[in-house]
Every structure is written in C-alpha cells, then in structure tokens.
Design an enzyme around this catalytic site. Structure first.
Site, PDB file in Angstrom:
ATOM      1  N   ASP A  41       0.982  -1.163  -0.044  1.00 35.13           N
ATOM      2  CA  ASP A  41      -0.005   0.127  -0.069  1.00 35.13           C
ATOM      3  C   ASP A  41       1.077   1.444   0.130  1.00 35.13           C
ATOM      4  OD1 ASP A  41      -2.697   1.263   0.498  1.00 35.13           O
ATOM      5  OD2 ASP A  41      -1.300   2.135   2.188  1.00 35.13           O
ATOM      6  N   TYR A  46       2.954   9.879   1.085  1.00 39.57           N
ATOM      7  CA  TYR A  46       3.857   9.188   2.051  1.00 39.57           C
ATOM      8  C   TYR A  46       5.404   9.761   1.754  1.00 39.57           C
ATOM      9  CZ  TYR A  46       0.204   6.178   2.922  1.00 39.57           C
ATOM     10  OH  TYR A  46      -1.334   5.465   3.200  1.00 39.57           O
ATOM     11  N   LYS A  75      -2.533   6.019  -4.040  1.00 39.82           N
ATOM     12  CA  LYS A  75      -3.391   7.011  -3.905  1.00 39.82           C
ATOM     13  C   LYS A  75      -3.222   8.382  -4.361  1.00 39.82           C
ATOM     14  CE  LYS A  75      -3.927   4.762   0.670  1.00 39.82           C
ATOM     15  NZ  LYS A  75      -2.504   4.111   0.460  1.00 39.82           N
ATOM     16  N   HIS A 108      -7.146   9.452  -1.777  1.00 38.79           N
ATOM     17  CA  HIS A 108      -6.606   9.437  -0.567  1.00 38.79           C
ATOM     18  C   HIS A 108      -7.608   9.721   0.553  1.00 38.79           C
ATOM     19  CE1 HIS A 108      -2.694   8.893   1.522  1.00 38.79           C
ATOM     20  NE2 HIS A 108      -3.317   8.832   2.543  1.00 38.79           N
TER      21      HIS A 108
END
Length: 122
Positions: A41, A46, A75, A108
């Site tokens: 994931d 991030y 995402k 997201h």
C-alpha cells in the site's frame, strides 16, 4: 482469515497488506515480500514511492516475485482531484514506483485542498 478477498470484478486482493508510510519503506517492502506479503500500500503523499520502487525492482531482479505476483495500491493526493490532474499524479506514482500499472488507485481522502498543499501541512 482468508488469504485474499474476491472483488466484484472477480479480481482478488490479498487480505493483509504492508503500508509504506513510516520507517524504512524500502527495507520493509523487501523484507515483507520475502516473508510472503503480496499487497503493498503506497501513496504519493507518503513521500516513499521512489524507495518502494527501488525495493520492488530488486525483488524482481532477484526473482523473489514477478510484478504479477504483487497487488500494489497507490493513492491520489487531495490537491490533484481535478480531472485534468489525475493522470499526471498517477503517472508520477507509476514512474516513482518503476511500474507500468497498479491494481488499485484510490482517492486518498474524499476532500480537495488547494493545489500544491502537501500532507505535511495538516
């Protein structure tokens, strides 16, 4: 617990996945895939997709797994919800991950923010 779930399309998604938000994402992905994880994931927010991509390439080159063995998710960040921005964001993720496709691309969070706003501004 089931090893995977069957989606309404007939595709399967592993029931356990590794998130790549914190820590050493490259090391975690490498170790997790070697240990049997098959769902990774990711998210551009991030800031780890380049590192994850390097780990994935190492795993592919070593023959640990093939691309088809892994269910990879990323995402769309909140500042790219405009339809004309989605492809750019997806392509950036694919480029950083060094992949040709994802199995799942999610929004997201279900709200939009001003273009250029990073996840660190929350």
């Amino acid at each position: 617990m089931a090893n995977h779930f069957v989606l309404n399309t007939g595709a399967t998604i592993p029931s356990v996945g590794l998130g790549t938000l914190l820590g050493d994402p490259a090391g975690a992905v490498y170790a997790a895939v070697k240990a049997g994880y098959r769902h990774i994931d990711c998210a551009r927010a991030y800031g780890s997709e380049k590192e994850v991509g390097l780990a994935l390439q190492k795993l592919f080159q070593e023959g640990v797994v093939t691309r088809e063995d892994l269910f990879i998710t990323s995402k769309l960040w909140n500042d790219h919800h405009d339809p004309e921005d989605v492809r750019e964001s997806l392509n950036k993720s694919l480029n950083d991950l060094q992949l040709e496709y994802l199995y799942l691309y999610l929004i997201h969070w279900p709200f939009r923010v001003k273009k250029g706003t990073s996840s660190k501004e929350y």
